[in-house]
Write an enzyme that holds these catalytic residues in place. Sequence first.
Site, PDB file in Angstrom:
ATOM      1  N   ARG A  70      -1.253  -1.840  -6.816  1.00  0.00           N
ATOM      2  CA  ARG A  70      -1.517  -2.974  -5.915  1.00  0.00           C
ATOM      3  C   ARG A  70      -2.425  -3.988  -6.601  1.00  0.00           C
ATOM      4  O   ARG A  70      -2.199  -5.199  -6.508  1.00  0.00           O
ATOM      5  CB  ARG A  70      -2.144  -2.444  -4.631  1.00  0.00           C
ATOM      6  N   ARG A 112       0.838  -1.195   0.000  1.00  0.00           N
ATOM      7  CA  ARG A 112       0.000   0.000   0.000  1.00  0.00           C
ATOM      8  C   ARG A 112       0.876   1.250   0.000  1.00  0.00           C
ATOM      9  O   ARG A 112       2.043   1.212   0.374  1.00  0.00           O
ATOM     10  CB  ARG A 112      -0.919   0.018   1.228  1.00  0.00           C
ATOM     11  N   TYR A 117     -10.215 -10.963  -7.567  1.00  0.00           N
ATOM     12  CA  TYR A 117      -9.278 -11.288  -8.645  1.00  0.00           C
ATOM     13  C   TYR A 117      -9.501 -12.697  -9.202  1.00  0.00           C
ATOM     14  O   TYR A 117      -8.802 -13.107 -10.125  1.00  0.00           O
ATOM     15  CB  TYR A 117      -7.832 -11.190  -8.142  1.00  0.00           C
ATOM     16  N   HIS A 145      -3.394   3.206  -6.433  1.00  0.00           N
ATOM     17  CA  HIS A 145      -3.838   1.928  -5.856  1.00  0.00           C
ATOM     18  C   HIS A 145      -3.933   0.839  -6.924  1.00  0.00           C
ATOM     19  O   HIS A 145      -3.935  -0.350  -6.600  1.00  0.00           O
ATOM     20  CB  HIS A 145      -5.191   2.114  -5.167  1.00  0.00           C
ATOM     21  N   LYS A 188      -2.686  -1.544   8.065  1.00  0.00           N
ATOM     22  CA  LYS A 188      -4.142  -1.384   8.033  1.00  0.00           C
ATOM     23  C   LYS A 188      -4.844  -2.487   8.810  1.00  0.00           C
ATOM     24  O   LYS A 188      -5.780  -2.237   9.565  1.00  0.00           O
ATOM     25  CB  LYS A 188      -4.626  -1.365   6.578  1.00  0.00           C
ATOM     26  N   HIS A 229      -4.534  -9.184   3.186  1.00  0.00           N
ATOM     27  CA  HIS A 229      -5.984  -9.120   3.363  1.00  0.00           C
ATOM     28  C   HIS A 229      -6.401  -9.914   4.600  1.00  0.00           C
ATOM     29  O   HIS A 229      -5.880 -11.002   4.847  1.00  0.00           O
ATOM     30  CB  HIS A 229      -6.704  -9.699   2.142  1.00  0.00           C
TER      31      HIS A 229
END
Length: 352
Positions: free
Chosen positions: A281, A181, A313, A278, A210, A304
């Site tokens: 990424r 990120r 994806y 972004h 995050k 994640h």
Amino acid sequence: MEGIEELLNKFSIEDIEKLRFFMSFVSEAKTKEMIFLETFANEYKKFIKQNRSAAYYTSVDNSFKHLLDFFKSQRLIQSIGLRETEEFISDLQTKVKPVSHTASRGGEGYRVYVRTLKAAFNKAVEWGYVKENYFLKTKLPKRQKVSPVFISSDQLSAISNQIKNEVIKNFVVFAFYTGMRLDEIINLRWKNIDIMTRIITVGDEEFITKGRNQRFIPISDEALETIHEQQRRMKAIPLGDGYVFCKSNGTKFSGDHISRSFKLACENAGVDKAIHFHSLRHSFASNLVQQGVSLYKVKELLGHASITTTEIYSHLNIDSLREAIRTLDSSREKHALDTIPKSPGLKLIIKN
């Protein structure tokens, strides 16, 4: 008045002290009942600043700016009911423009603020400021799920060639080949990189990720090249605790500056306007999936919290989709052969 004085005379000093002690709790409870929205906003932002990342704090701050603008700072937090909450969200939806990185997934910017305020009012319930979180009861309109926008290595070259600042150019290439990120790369220090084992450690006691989980990313050849380039450029700047991608004086870049520089380079390169920082990424994840890497491995590399996030994806593994279609075709062919009528009088004649 005489009756009150007579009543007080019946109380001992000890009784009066007990009454005063009790009234202090009553006063505190009354204060909580009369809390203003601005007071809660400041208290919650202070809590977030101490416990969450700087990027999340910025999101919280922006969310409360919209809330205070709609309800005004001196609005009592308890007076905001379900109808008022729905009115605020409707107003927010008309005022807030789509945010680029959410728009690529088919979302709108206002959803980010609603989600942030939903978490904030959960804390208000925990603190006893409100009895119910009405943000939990509001239903947002369903949105179309759109595939994330990503670029190829050739497009990356075209974009990076438009970036004059070599450090920012290395920053962009590094993002493409690590999937990190923006704020993770901005805060990346030399101590987080192990050249010998070729491992990047994301998250430590100084930088909170995050998801608040530390993760490890193997360094690809392309990412390693940008790291070596940064080492050559920073001979005069002490390493160790220093930032990997920084200004000439050793201070880190702002996220806005990096994002604007990348967006300008995309425009000059004639790349799709939907591409933003972004997207690098997304590109990292998309390119891995297209090469057959499992979603669970991609999930770990991206950091994640849930595989559900990574599943955006899943459709990109075209080879597996083709294999599924081939299986269907084979099944149909087999079924067609099985249904061909066979003549009972047909004999197989073998000639010598």
